[in-house]
Design a protein around this motif. Structure first.
Motif, PDB file in Angstrom:
ATOM      1  N   PHE A 210      24.078 -21.517 -37.244  1.00 16.82           N
ATOM      2  CA  PHE A 210      24.933 -21.025 -36.157  1.00 16.82           C
ATOM      3  C   PHE A 210      25.350 -22.229 -35.329  1.00 16.82           C
ATOM      4  N   THR A 211      26.534 -22.749 -35.583  1.00 12.51           N
ATOM      5  CA  THR A 211      27.008 -23.919 -34.846  1.00 12.51           C
ATOM      6  C   THR A 211      28.518 -24.035 -34.971  1.00 12.51           C
ATOM      7  N   ALA A 212      29.149 -24.471 -33.886  1.00 10.94           N
ATOM      8  CA  ALA A 212      30.582 -24.745 -33.908  1.00 10.94           C
ATOM      9  C   ALA A 212      30.859 -26.225 -34.153  1.00 10.94           C
ATOM     10  N   ASP A 213      29.796 -27.005 -34.308  1.00  8.89           N
ATOM     11  CA  ASP A 213      29.928 -28.441 -34.537  1.00  8.89           C
ATOM     12  C   ASP A 213      30.142 -28.703 -36.027  1.00  8.89           C
ATOM     13  N   GLU A 214      31.268 -29.282 -36.357  1.00 13.25           N
ATOM     14  CA  GLU A 214      31.612 -29.462 -37.766  1.00 13.25           C
ATOM     15  C   GLU A 214      30.668 -30.422 -38.481  1.00 13.25           C
ATOM     16  N   ALA A 215      30.251 -31.486 -37.799  1.00 11.74           N
ATOM     17  CA  ALA A 215      29.338 -32.436 -38.424  1.00 11.74           C
ATOM     18  C   ALA A 215      27.987 -31.781 -38.714  1.00 11.74           C
ATOM     19  N   ARG A 216      27.488 -30.980 -37.775  1.00 15.65           N
ATOM     20  CA  ARG A 216      26.211 -30.303 -38.006  1.00 15.65           C
ATOM     21  C   ARG A 216      26.350 -29.260 -39.112  1.00 15.65           C
ATOM     22  N   ARG A 217      27.475 -28.567 -39.120  1.00 19.47           N
ATOM     23  CA  ARG A 217      27.727 -27.596 -40.193  1.00 19.47           C
ATOM     24  C   ARG A 217      27.655 -28.270 -41.561  1.00 19.47           C
ATOM     25  N   THR A 218      28.291 -29.417 -41.679  1.00 21.95           N
ATOM     26  CA  THR A 218      28.286 -30.141 -42.948  1.00 21.95           C
ATOM     27  C   THR A 218      26.868 -30.535 -43.344  1.00 21.95           C
ATOM     28  N   ARG A 219      26.088 -31.029 -42.390  1.00 23.06           N
ATOM     29  CA  ARG A 219      24.711 -31.410 -42.690  1.00 23.06           C
ATOM     30  C   ARG A 219      23.863 -30.210 -43.085  1.00 23.06           C
ATOM     31  N   MET A 220      24.071 -29.098 -42.403  1.00 18.01           N
ATOM     32  CA  MET A 220      23.310 -27.894 -42.741  1.00 18.01           C
ATOM     33  C   MET A 220      23.590 -27.454 -44.181  1.00 18.01           C
ATOM     34  N   LEU A 221      24.848 -27.428 -44.543  1.00 17.00           N
ATOM     35  CA  LEU A 221      25.205 -27.024 -45.899  1.00 17.00           C
ATOM     36  C   LEU A 221      24.666 -28.027 -46.917  1.00 17.00           C
ATOM     37  N   ALA A 227      24.551 -20.265 -45.548  1.00 23.42           N
ATOM     38  CA  ALA A 227      25.873 -20.138 -44.938  1.00 23.42           C
ATOM     39  C   ALA A 227      25.781 -20.674 -43.523  1.00 23.42           C
ATOM     40  N   VAL A 228      26.929 -20.984 -42.924  1.00 25.04           N
ATOM     41  CA  VAL A 228      26.981 -21.441 -41.533  1.00 25.04           C
ATOM     42  C   VAL A 228      28.147 -20.740 -40.856  1.00 25.04           C
ATOM     43  N   ILE A 229      27.885 -20.173 -39.661  1.00 26.24           N
ATOM     44  CA  ILE A 229      28.927 -19.502 -38.895  1.00 26.24           C
ATOM     45  C   ILE A 229      29.144 -20.211 -37.572  1.00 26.24           C
TER      46      ILE A 229
END
Length: 278
Positions: A210-221, A227-229
């Motif tokens: 759960f993050t709106a930060d694109e860099a963190r989303r990429t790292r999570m994936l 999934a990331v929302i």
């Protein structure tokens, strides 16, 4: 970050194979500190530690986060020294951070859509718990004020006696699973930090970032998030598309479960390398 059709498809698949959801607190449920720095809290803790222990380990001295300092402070205490250290700075640090949390929840804003999401999940028979690095009582106070405390079977917060059990250690996740009487694969952990993801992986649960930060989303994936929302809107839409499930507890039995909540005792492996009794 814009949620896509692929995100919705991943959510549909996740919800098709779980029957419980574990929420991290600060982030997915509320904005606890509203983006404000907690460096002042960390500085207060460091002053107390220096008074009792003298020079601080670099990991402690360089930390400017109220929660981030708790683990290295505990690790410094555990390190052998010619003269054993007093545990007083640990107790004071926990009291200071918990006090800051109690004050923060009085004005903390709920994550947009969280109350609707929680009610939709319960309406469809999914069971809920909180697995958080925050202290338990402030979490309960916030959920009560939002009118959704009774929706949660368990609130598993930070162990006040050992900060090494904070995520990424899976201790709080294991306790939540025990309280729900669910296997890891049947529960989805929702979190906004990489430490949440690593705790989920250590516990064996699916993970929804759960993050709106694109860099963190990429790292999570990259690190294995299912999934990331960027908001709860797409999650709520996916939940609302579910058919209600059998075996949904009524409100009375749910309240009784909350009042009688005990995180079952068992020994589990911890990400920090020790065996924990939960």
């Amino acid at each position: 970050m814009r949620d896509t059709d692929a995100t919705r498809a991943a959510l549909d698949e996740l919800l098709g194979r779980v029957d419980a959801v574990l929420f991290d607190f600060d982030g997915p449920v509320c904005d606890l500190f509203a983006g404000l720095s907690t460096a002042g809290v960390a500085d207060r803790i460091k002053r107390i530690a220096r008074r009792h222990w003298g020079a601080l380990d670099p990991e402690v001295a360089n930390c400017d986060d109220s929660h981030g300092i708790l683990r290295p402070l505990r690790e410094m205490y555990e390190r052998r020294t010619p003269r054993p250290r007093t545990a007083r700075p640990l107790r004071k640090a926990e009291a200071i951070v918990a006090g800051r949390e109690r004050r923060a929840v009085r004005s903390a804003a709920a994550a947009p859509g969280i109350t609707e999401l929680v009610r939709a999940l319960r309406l469809r028979g999914l069971r809920l718990a909180v697995a958080s690095n925050n202290a338990e009582q402030p979490v309960r106070a916030f959920l009560r004020r939002q009118g959704i405390l009774d929706a949660f079977t368990a609130v598993c917060g930070r162990d006040p006696g050992d900060a090494r059990r904070m995520k990424p250690c899976p201790d709080s996740v294991h306790r939540a699973l025990a309280a729900l009487d669910r296997s890891p694969g049947c529960c989805l952990l929702v979190g906004d930090q990489l430490t949440d993801l690593r705790a989920a992986r250590a516990a064996g649960t699916p993970f929804l970032g759960f993050t709106a930060d694109e860099a963190r989303r990429t790292r999570m994936l990259r690190e294995g998030a299912d999934a990331v929302i960027g908001s709860h809107a797409v999650f709520l839409a996916a939940v609302e598309a579910l058919e209600p499930r059998r075996g949904q507890p009524d409100s009375r039995s749910q309240k009784e479960s909350n009042h009688a909540r005990v995180c079952a005792t068992k020994t589990v492996p911890c990400a920090c390398g020790s065996s924990l009794v939960t």
